[in-house]
Design an enzyme around this catalytic site. Structure first.
Site, PDB file in Angstrom:
ATOM      1  N   SER A 187      31.129  -7.606  28.037  1.00 14.64           N
ATOM      2  CA  SER A 187      30.176  -6.696  28.658  1.00 14.64           C
ATOM      3  C   SER A 187      29.147  -7.492  29.471  1.00 14.64           C
ATOM      4  O   SER A 187      29.522  -8.224  30.377  1.00 14.64           O
ATOM      5  CB  SER A 187      29.531  -5.808  27.590  1.00 14.64           C
ATOM      6  OG  SER A 187      28.804  -4.761  28.180  1.00 14.64           O
ATOM      7  N   ASP A 273      37.160   2.713  29.807  1.00 15.49           N
ATOM      8  CA  ASP A 273      35.807   2.172  29.687  1.00 15.49           C
ATOM      9  C   ASP A 273      34.886   2.846  30.700  1.00 15.49           C
ATOM     10  O   ASP A 273      34.978   2.608  31.893  1.00 15.49           O
ATOM     11  CB  ASP A 273      35.840   0.657  29.923  1.00 15.49           C
ATOM     12  CG  ASP A 273      34.513  -0.007  29.614  1.00 15.49           C
ATOM     13  OD1 ASP A 273      33.491   0.685  29.470  1.00 15.49           O
ATOM     14  OD2 ASP A 273      34.501  -1.260  29.526  1.00 15.49           O
ATOM     15  N   HIS A 308      35.126   0.769  25.999  1.00 16.45           N
ATOM     16  CA  HIS A 308      34.370  -0.469  26.179  1.00 16.45           C
ATOM     17  C   HIS A 308      34.682  -1.515  25.112  1.00 16.45           C
ATOM     18  O   HIS A 308      34.420  -2.696  25.309  1.00 16.45           O
ATOM     19  CB  HIS A 308      32.871  -0.151  26.200  1.00 16.45           C
ATOM     20  CG  HIS A 308      32.030  -1.246  26.761  1.00 16.45           C
ATOM     21  ND1 HIS A 308      32.264  -1.812  27.998  1.00 16.45           N
ATOM     22  CD2 HIS A 308      30.941  -1.903  26.254  1.00 16.45           C
ATOM     23  CE1 HIS A 308      31.367  -2.752  28.238  1.00 16.45           C
ATOM     24  NE2 HIS A 308      30.560  -2.828  27.196  1.00 16.45           N
TER      25      HIS A 308
END
Length: 329
Positions: A187, A273, A308
């Protein structure tokens, strides 16, 4: 959430036009030159962790502006030989937490540096210990919008500089093979690892999952989830600030960093995501190293039914196997 970005066959061919300013290289050259210090390491003190198989030090190094940045440095206990090393960058809103939280890389036999995120650490996890004394420019409360109207003032100019300086700090620590350093992150951490790959020409490897700050303009059109949603929320109030914001974000674009990278790279992405849309990761992957004059080894793993979290522990196992092979460890 069902898949909402491009079909996988389109993602595999997706190669967006660079949305980067003409002086991108000059901007980052000057930024890193300003941050250069003769001695990057400030201190390294043994930390009590309750762990018998891992030795850990509480490290402070000089980051952007010479500011002290905290980190945890860990090694397998009792090992004296120089080890290949991993510098890991944490996710958005998270600090370095506690040293026993991140043991995967040290358990795999690497020296491991976990960098704190300046001015973050209050959204989840177990906190941070690095303030951001320069967070005074106009912008919203979240890191993504701090200093949004000027590239010189933006939070990520400082954080990316810290990330580059963390590599130098890791190389200065004892028991580290300075020629075998990998940048790793998920991320926000993935975005930082990708930026480091583009700014540190002798990095040995980059391991990137669900990277933030890749395909920023497209992501703002696709999702209202944070952190991109924080930028959209700011612009919904500050109408007419889009041009200044887009100019700033161009200096932070992960695809631009990817184009300049040299190191072998391993990517992972969840096709559902909505936090960091998969087209950003594929844009970075497909244009990776195109300006470096090299063709490093690279691979990407897609998880069609994941968001994610991507491949989670399955992806970590792939990272472990790949990095050991790439570093000859």
């Amino acid at each position: 959430m069902p898949a909402f970005d491009m079909p996988l066959t389109d993602l595999e061919r997706y190669s967006p036009d660079p949305q980067e300013p003409a002086d991108f290289d000059e901007f980052w050259h000057d930024t890193l030159k300003e941050a250069a210090q003769p001695e990057v390491l400030v201190s390294a003190h043994p930390a009590k962790t309750g762990l018998r198989l891992t030795d850990t030090w509480d490290v402070t190094f000089r980051g952007y502006g010479g500011d002290p940045v905290r980190a945890w440095f860990s090694r397998p206990a009792g090992v004296r030989a120089p080890l290949p090393a991993v510098v890991e960058y944490a996710g958005y809103g998270r600090g370095r937490g506690l040293p026993h939280e991140r043991l995967t890389w040290v358990n795999a036999g690497y020296a491991h540096l976990l960098m704190d995120n300046r001015g973050q650490g209050d959204q989840y996890g177990n906190g941070g210990a690095t303030p951001d004394p320069h967070a005074t420019a106009p912008g919203g409360p979240g890191p993504a919008v701090r200093g949004l109207l000027s590239p010189r003032d933006h939070h990520y100019r400082r954080l990316i500089t810290d990330a580059v300086r963390a590599v130098a700090a890791l190389r200065s620590l004892p028991g580290v093979d300075a020629s075998r350093i990998a940048a790793v992150g998920n991320s926000q951490g993935g975005g930082l690892a990708l930026a480091v790959a583009g700014l540190v020409p002798d990095l040995a490897a980059a391991v990137v999952t669900a990277p933030f700050l890749c395909g920023i303009r497209r992501a703002l059109d696709l999702t209202d989830a944070g952190p991109y949603g924080e930028i959209a929320a700011y612009l919904s109030v500050h109408r007419g600030a889009e041009r200044a914001a887009y100019d700033t974000l161009g200096y932070l674009e992960g695809i631009a960093f990817a184009r300049r990278a040299h190191a072998p790279a391993h990517f992972g992405v969840g096709l559902r995501d909505t936090v960091c849309p998969p087209s950003g990761a594929y844009g970075a992957f497909n244009r990776y190293a195109e300006l470096s004059g090299s063709a490093p080894r690279k691979e990407i793993h897609a998880y069609p039914f994941n968001g994610h979290e991507g491949g989670d522990a399955v992806q970590v196992r792939r990272q472990l196997d790949w990095l050991r092979e790439v570093l000859g460890f």
